[in-house]
Design a protein around this motif. Structure first.
Motif, PDB file in Angstrom:
ATOM      1  N   ASP A 399      -0.145  47.072 -31.426  1.00  0.00           N
ATOM      2  CA  ASP A 399      -0.588  45.682 -31.378  1.00  0.00           C
ATOM      3  C   ASP A 399       0.324  44.822 -30.516  1.00  0.00           C
ATOM      4  O   ASP A 399      -0.149  43.876 -29.866  1.00  0.00           O
ATOM      5  CB  ASP A 399      -0.644  45.099 -32.797  1.00  0.00           C
ATOM      6  CG  ASP A 399      -1.866  45.547 -33.567  1.00  0.00           C
ATOM      7  OD1 ASP A 399      -2.886  45.872 -32.923  1.00  0.00           O
ATOM      8  OD2 ASP A 399      -1.816  45.592 -34.805  1.00  0.00           O
ATOM      9  N   TYR A 400       1.602  45.119 -30.514  1.00  0.00           N
ATOM     10  CA  TYR A 400       2.532  44.305 -29.733  1.00  0.00           C
ATOM     11  C   TYR A 400       2.259  44.440 -28.241  1.00  0.00           C
ATOM     12  O   TYR A 400       2.206  43.448 -27.508  1.00  0.00           O
ATOM     13  CB  TYR A 400       3.971  44.706 -30.053  1.00  0.00           C
ATOM     14  CG  TYR A 400       5.007  44.002 -29.218  1.00  0.00           C
ATOM     15  CD1 TYR A 400       5.359  42.677 -29.474  1.00  0.00           C
ATOM     16  CD2 TYR A 400       5.637  44.659 -28.163  1.00  0.00           C
ATOM     17  CE1 TYR A 400       6.302  42.025 -28.698  1.00  0.00           C
ATOM     18  CE2 TYR A 400       6.587  44.019 -27.386  1.00  0.00           C
ATOM     19  CZ  TYR A 400       6.915  42.705 -27.657  1.00  0.00           C
ATOM     20  OH  TYR A 400       7.854  42.067 -26.881  1.00  0.00           O
ATOM     21  N   HIS A 452       5.298  57.034 -36.330  1.00  0.00           N
ATOM     22  CA  HIS A 452       4.873  56.624 -37.676  1.00  0.00           C
ATOM     23  C   HIS A 452       4.417  55.166 -37.617  1.00  0.00           C
ATOM     24  O   HIS A 452       5.200  54.250 -37.911  1.00  0.00           O
ATOM     25  CB  HIS A 452       6.021  56.797 -38.670  1.00  0.00           C
ATOM     26  CG  HIS A 452       6.464  58.205 -38.839  1.00  0.00           C
ATOM     27  ND1 HIS A 452       5.647  59.198 -39.336  1.00  0.00           N
ATOM     28  CD2 HIS A 452       7.652  58.813 -38.557  1.00  0.00           C
ATOM     29  CE1 HIS A 452       6.306  60.340 -39.376  1.00  0.00           C
ATOM     30  NE2 HIS A 452       7.520  60.133 -38.898  1.00  0.00           N
ATOM     31  N   PRO A 453       3.164  54.928 -37.255  1.00  0.00           N
ATOM     32  CA  PRO A 453       2.683  53.541 -37.157  1.00  0.00           C
ATOM     33  C   PRO A 453       2.825  52.758 -38.458  1.00  0.00           C
ATOM     34  O   PRO A 453       2.991  51.540 -38.430  1.00  0.00           O
ATOM     35  CB  PRO A 453       1.210  53.711 -36.766  1.00  0.00           C
ATOM     36  CG  PRO A 453       1.119  55.062 -36.159  1.00  0.00           C
ATOM     37  CD  PRO A 453       2.140  55.896 -36.860  1.00  0.00           C
ATOM     38  N   VAL A 454       2.770  53.463 -39.599  1.00  0.00           N
ATOM     39  CA  VAL A 454       2.879  52.782 -40.886  1.00  0.00           C
ATOM     40  C   VAL A 454       4.256  52.142 -41.075  1.00  0.00           C
ATOM     41  O   VAL A 454       4.414  51.227 -41.883  1.00  0.00           O
ATOM     42  CB  VAL A 454       2.566  53.770 -42.033  1.00  0.00           C
ATOM     43  CG1 VAL A 454       3.677  54.804 -42.194  1.00  0.00           C
ATOM     44  CG2 VAL A 454       2.329  53.041 -43.346  1.00  0.00           C
ATOM     45  N   PHE A 455       5.254  52.593 -40.328  1.00  0.00           N
ATOM     46  CA  PHE A 455       6.597  52.022 -40.419  1.00  0.00           C
ATOM     47  C   PHE A 455       6.825  50.863 -39.448  1.00  0.00           C
ATOM     48  O   PHE A 455       7.874  50.204 -39.514  1.00  0.00           O
ATOM     49  CB  PHE A 455       7.650  53.092 -40.128  1.00  0.00           C
ATOM     50  CG  PHE A 455       7.821  54.125 -41.214  1.00  0.00           C
ATOM     51  CD1 PHE A 455       7.337  53.913 -42.486  1.00  0.00           C
ATOM     52  CD2 PHE A 455       8.481  55.321 -40.957  1.00  0.00           C
ATOM     53  CE1 PHE A 455       7.494  54.856 -43.489  1.00  0.00           C
ATOM     54  CE2 PHE A 455       8.654  56.272 -41.953  1.00  0.00           C
ATOM     55  CZ  PHE A 455       8.153  56.034 -43.225  1.00  0.00           C
ATOM     56  N   SER A 456       5.908  50.597 -38.551  1.00  0.00           N
ATOM     57  CA  SER A 456       6.133  49.613 -37.489  1.00  0.00           C
ATOM     58  C   SER A 456       6.482  48.240 -38.058  1.00  0.00           C
ATOM     59  O   SER A 456       6.006  47.847 -39.120  1.00  0.00           O
ATOM     60  CB  SER A 456       4.892  49.497 -36.603  1.00  0.00           C
ATOM     61  OG  SER A 456       4.649  50.710 -35.926  1.00  0.00           O
ATOM     62  N   LYS A 457       7.295  47.508 -37.302  1.00  0.00           N
ATOM     63  CA  LYS A 457       7.735  46.175 -37.707  1.00  0.00           C
ATOM     64  C   LYS A 457       7.424  45.161 -36.614  1.00  0.00           C
ATOM     65  O   LYS A 457       7.204  45.522 -35.452  1.00  0.00           O
ATOM     66  CB  LYS A 457       9.244  46.166 -37.970  1.00  0.00           C
ATOM     67  CG  LYS A 457       9.705  46.983 -39.158  1.00  0.00           C
ATOM     68  CD  LYS A 457      11.216  46.816 -39.308  1.00  0.00           C
ATOM     69  CE  LYS A 457      11.738  47.451 -40.576  1.00  0.00           C
ATOM     70  NZ  LYS A 457      13.190  47.216 -40.735  1.00  0.00           N
ATOM     71  N   ILE A 462       8.714  46.910 -33.060  1.00  0.00           N
ATOM     72  CA  ILE A 462       9.636  47.980 -33.435  1.00  0.00           C
ATOM     73  C   ILE A 462       8.810  49.160 -33.933  1.00  0.00           C
ATOM     74  O   ILE A 462       8.033  49.023 -34.884  1.00  0.00           O
ATOM     75  CB  ILE A 462      10.598  47.532 -34.553  1.00  0.00           C
ATOM     76  CG1 ILE A 462      11.313  46.236 -34.157  1.00  0.00           C
ATOM     77  CG2 ILE A 462      11.596  48.636 -34.877  1.00  0.00           C
ATOM     78  CD1 ILE A 462      12.196  46.349 -32.949  1.00  0.00           C
ATOM     79  N   ILE A 463       8.940  50.301 -33.281  1.00  0.00           N
ATOM     80  CA  ILE A 463       8.221  51.495 -33.714  1.00  0.00           C
ATOM     81  C   ILE A 463       9.224  52.588 -34.081  1.00  0.00           C
ATOM     82  O   ILE A 463      10.393  52.556 -33.665  1.00  0.00           O
ATOM     83  CB  ILE A 463       7.234  52.009 -32.646  1.00  0.00           C
ATOM     84  CG1 ILE A 463       7.976  52.513 -31.398  1.00  0.00           C
ATOM     85  CG2 ILE A 463       6.227  50.927 -32.282  1.00  0.00           C
ATOM     86  CD1 ILE A 463       7.056  53.195 -30.390  1.00  0.00           C
ATOM     87  N   PHE A 464       8.751  53.555 -34.859  1.00  0.00           N
ATOM     88  CA  PHE A 464       9.593  54.637 -35.356  1.00  0.00           C
ATOM     89  C   PHE A 464       8.959  55.980 -34.994  1.00  0.00           C
ATOM     90  O   PHE A 464       7.733  56.128 -35.043  1.00  0.00           O
ATOM     91  CB  PHE A 464       9.752  54.533 -36.873  1.00  0.00           C
ATOM     92  CG  PHE A 464      10.460  53.289 -37.339  1.00  0.00           C
ATOM     93  CD1 PHE A 464      11.800  53.328 -37.702  1.00  0.00           C
ATOM     94  CD2 PHE A 464       9.792  52.075 -37.401  1.00  0.00           C
ATOM     95  CE1 PHE A 464      12.461  52.176 -38.119  1.00  0.00           C
ATOM     96  CE2 PHE A 464      10.444  50.919 -37.814  1.00  0.00           C
ATOM     97  CZ  PHE A 464      11.780  50.976 -38.175  1.00  0.00           C
ATOM     98  N   LYS A 491      14.258  54.757 -33.754  1.00  0.00           N
ATOM     99  CA  LYS A 491      13.449  53.555 -33.610  1.00  0.00           C
ATOM    100  C   LYS A 491      13.525  53.069 -32.169  1.00  0.00           C
ATOM    101  O   LYS A 491      14.497  53.347 -31.442  1.00  0.00           O
ATOM    102  CB  LYS A 491      13.886  52.466 -34.582  1.00  0.00           C
ATOM    103  CG  LYS A 491      15.075  51.637 -34.161  1.00  0.00           C
ATOM    104  CD  LYS A 491      15.234  50.422 -35.082  1.00  0.00           C
ATOM    105  CE  LYS A 491      16.385  49.534 -34.631  1.00  0.00           C
ATOM    106  NZ  LYS A 491      16.534  48.340 -35.468  1.00  0.00           N
ATOM    107  N   LEU A 492      12.490  52.340 -31.778  1.00  0.00           N
ATOM    108  CA  LEU A 492      12.383  51.888 -30.397  1.00  0.00           C
ATOM    109  C   LEU A 492      11.891  50.447 -30.394  1.00  0.00           C
ATOM    110  O   LEU A 492      10.879  50.126 -31.035  1.00  0.00           O
ATOM    111  CB  LEU A 492      11.401  52.788 -29.634  1.00  0.00           C
ATOM    112  CG  LEU A 492      11.297  52.617 -28.133  1.00  0.00           C
ATOM    113  CD1 LEU A 492      12.612  52.994 -27.454  1.00  0.00           C
ATOM    114  CD2 LEU A 492      10.161  53.488 -27.584  1.00  0.00           C
ATOM    115  N   ASP A 493      12.609  49.585 -29.696  1.00  0.00           N
ATOM    116  CA  ASP A 493      12.232  48.183 -29.555  1.00  0.00           C
ATOM    117  C   ASP A 493      11.437  48.030 -28.262  1.00  0.00           C
ATOM    118  O   ASP A 493      11.983  48.145 -27.164  1.00  0.00           O
ATOM    119  CB  ASP A 493      13.489  47.307 -29.527  1.00  0.00           C
ATOM    120  CG  ASP A 493      13.164  45.819 -29.475  1.00  0.00           C
ATOM    121  OD1 ASP A 493      11.992  45.457 -29.279  1.00  0.00           O
ATOM    122  OD2 ASP A 493      14.107  45.017 -29.638  1.00  0.00           O
ATOM    123  N   LEU A 494      10.135  47.765 -28.394  1.00  0.00           N
ATOM    124  CA  LEU A 494       9.277  47.713 -27.213  1.00  0.00           C
ATOM    125  C   LEU A 494       9.499  46.462 -26.378  1.00  0.00           C
ATOM    126  O   LEU A 494       8.921  46.332 -25.300  1.00  0.00           O
ATOM    127  CB  LEU A 494       7.809  47.814 -27.624  1.00  0.00           C
ATOM    128  CG  LEU A 494       7.424  49.079 -28.404  1.00  0.00           C
ATOM    129  CD1 LEU A 494       5.912  49.214 -28.478  1.00  0.00           C
ATOM    130  CD2 LEU A 494       8.031  50.329 -27.790  1.00  0.00           C
TER     131      LEU A 494
END
Length: 654
Positions: A399-400, A452-457, A462-464, A491-494
């Motif tokens: 979504d980001y 793991h989209p369910v962990f996204s912030k 922020i994706i994992f 984790k990765l900061d897009l």
């Protein structure tokens, strides 16, 4: 200083009593940028005694003979670098005292940040020894699991379900070869931040070891793939997967479909399919709706296979489709390619026809059926333009970024299977083009990366993702204690500017708008227009904005400023000058035309002006001017080549 006799220490540990934390010298290694503890950092003494930080970045150091002394530790880790001293040694001398501590900062070279180990023994071992708090319920040993191969996971009936490949135990060299499983709570249920760990509740056998959940009859292990949650007509969630049976040396001799029985905590066989099935559920699934139809796509790492997202179609092999350049109903051995009347290769969704993956593509090129420039979906290094041999990975909507995001590893990179790359596309089908390396390993594997989209912030910023850290296939016989053959989370900061990649810029028809170019966010159906070139959709260091500017003659031109009165060298009274109501939002961002040492993957973009002065066209590189046009020097900017230009490739059914 008083010392604990070896016999007393051994008895205390045998009785389950950890030595007092005050005995240890605690070394904490943190990311210099974020301050978070870094797992998997090697601390090595000049005696070549090695220690590895746990998931909090902690080493609890106790070495008889070295306490109350100054001790030098070499500090190194995959994708991280410790500053060198005046002699070039990357390490630090520390005053080691019982109960003392030291904090070392290490610089991260990886774009992605290493977080923790998901599986195995001693995840937070050193933190426990040092008396530090730990975030997970089982920090030392969970269900007797000491190592697990690649992960599958999905949200099923309100929980996250996890399944792994072959799994080790401490009591014997042979472990579980028929798929252990576990559940965990969703982040908003379990109150455990996915940045610090996962509380896994394993399915266990009578001995307390992670039980077999998919023991299909036949010789050798049972491996699963394509784990998929589907709703039936009654709205009930059902969990399916593809299984394979494997003989030495890793030869698959049987495959089929299984369904999970939550009461038995095990999979049951649904059907067995022939080994010659042209299309099947292989890879991590993603969901996507096309023209009102819900599909499950399977990414390996490109989503080249799909089936309607319901149990009936999932179990019907005739319903599966592949995005392929083969003629429908043919096989790879036939080498009958689908070309249009001009000889251009076409990719279409077809049933009963296999996808043409990298290995098959190489063979078709060798045999002369396919040109090297007729590229199947592939990735290129955004800096060098080098084609990457993408191996396994996962693709999910983000979504980001408002795009599909791929995390995939590479074969034959700087390590055999240890390099992980990030890429984006406007549709699951593509166009997949440019990628950035986000994780690297020295002579070590990190395969089957799973997002793991369910962990996204933060709305997907922020994706994992995790992968299997293993010496397997790397040629390195030196196995990292505790970490080897286990899952490690990143984790990765897009929003990281290093992840700004070129995206497709589509060419519009003249009657569809004055700008004539658009990125996906300006289109109702991304991928349905021809790609003109690639450029960035957000600004990063070194790029300049390009605006669509309406001239006084009615032509639309590209300018680096909405107030720009014309390209360099034209007089202010040139009829191509811009009108006061020029555009205010950039169409895209590109590189300056005159930049020194431009990336090899870029080409100049030239403006071509018609003889009547009121029409303008744009072409890349040395493409000839359209009839009646002349090329204007210098180039407007530099953009990235379209590596998919030699084939019809996209989501449309043609």
């Amino acid at each position: 200083m008083s010392m604990i006799p070896v016999a007393v220490l051994t008895l205390a540990m045998a009785a389950g009593e950890a030595p007092q934390a005050s005995r240890y010298f605690t070394i904490e290694v943190v990311d210099a940028e974020t301050g978070r503890g870094v797992p998997l950092v090697e601390l090595r003494t000049v005696l070549n005694v090695r220690y590895y930080t746990d998931s909090a970045g902690i080493v609890a150091f106790y070495e008889p003979g070295l306490m109350d002394r100054r001790v030098f530790f070499y500090v190194e880790s995959h994708g991280y670098e410790f500053p060198a001293d005046g002699f070039g040694y990357r390490g630090k001398a520390l005053d080691v005292v019982p109960g003392g501590s030291a904090r070392l900062k290490i610089n991260r070279l990886n774009v992605a940040e290493r977080l923790y180990r998901v599986t195995g023994a001693g995840i937070y071992r050193d933190s426990v020894l040092a008396g530090r708090p730990v975030p997970i319920r089982e920090p030392l040993l969970n269900a007797q699991v000491t190592g697990s191969d690649g992960v599958l996971s999905d949200v099923y009936r309100g929980k996250i379900y996890w399944f792994w490949g072959d799994t080790n135990r401490p009591s014997y060299p042979l472990g579980n070869f028929h798929t252990p499983g576990a559940t965990s709570l969703l982040p908003d249920q379990g109150r455990l931040d996915p940045e610090v760990g996962v509380n896994l509740a394993y399915f266990v056998d009578a001995n307390g070891f992670a039980k077999e959940t998919a023991h299909m009859p036949g010789e050798g292990p049972t491996w699963l793939d394509g784990l998929t949650v589907l709703c039936d007509a009654d709205g009930r969630e059902r969990l399916f997967a593809r299984y394979v049976k494997v003989r030495k040396p890793m030869v698959v001799y049987e495959q089929g479909l299984v369904e999970f029985d939550p009461k038995k905590q095990a999979f049951e066989k649904v059907l067995q399919m022939g080994m010659d099935a042209p299309v099947c559920a292989e890879g991590h699934p993603l969901r996507h709706t096309v023209d009102g139809v819900d599909y499950v796509y399977f990414a390996q790492p490109f989503p080249l296979v799909r089936v309607r997202a319901d149990p009936e179609h999932f179990q019907d092999l005739a319903s599966y489709e592949a995005l392929t350049c083969l003629q429908e109903g043919t096989r790879l051995d036939d080498a009958r390619l689908d070309r249009d009347s001009d000889g251009k290769l076409r990719f279409r969704w077809k049933k009963n026809t296999p996808a043409v993956r990298l290995e098959a593509q190489i063979e078709l090129v060798k045999e002369g059926h396919l040109r090297e420039d007729e590229a199947l979906p592939h990735l290129r290094d955004v800096e060098s333009g080098k084609i990457l041999a993408a191996h396994r990975g996962s693709v999910y909507w983000n979504d980001y970024r408002r795009r599909w995001v791929m995390i995939a590893n590479e074969t034959f990179g700087t390590s055999m299977l240890g390099e992980v790359w990030y890429a984006e596309a406007d549709t699951p089908e593509g166009p997949w083009a440019y990628a950035r390396k986000i994780v690297t390993h020295r002579e070590y594997s990190f395969y089957n990366p799973k997002q793991h989209p369910v962990f996204s912030k933060e709305g997907g910023r922020i994706i994992f993702f995790e992968g299997t850290y293993s010496h397997s296939f790397s040629g390195n016989a030196d196995q990292t204690p505790r970490y080897d053959y286990n899952q490690v989370m990143y984790k990765l900061d897009l929003a990281d500017p290093r992840l700004v990649l070129p995206v497709a810029v589509y060419r519009l028809d003249e009657e569809e708008g004055p700008d004539r170019f658009a990125t996906a966010d300006r289109l109702d159906r991304p991928g349905s227009r021809p790609v003109a070139f690639f450029a960035c959709d957000r600004q990063t260091e070194g790029t300049l904005p390009l605006y669509a500017v309406k001239t006084l003659t009615g032509a639309t031109v590209l300018r680096a400023s909405p107030e720009d009165l014309g390209p360099k060298g034209r007089p202010p009274d040139d009829p191509q000058g811009s009108s006061p109501d020029a555009a205010t939002e950039p169409l895209f961002y590109a590189l300056p035309a005159e930049m020194p040492s431009p990336p090899e993957s870029t080409v100049p973009l030239y403006e071509h002006v018609h003889a009547d002065g009121d029409r303008v066209a744009y072409r890349t590189g040395d493409s000839p001017s359209p009839p009646g046009y002349r090329r204007v020097e210098p180039a407007v900017c530099r953009v990235w080549r379209d590596p998919t230009a030699t084939a019809h490739y996209g989501p449309t059914e043609q």
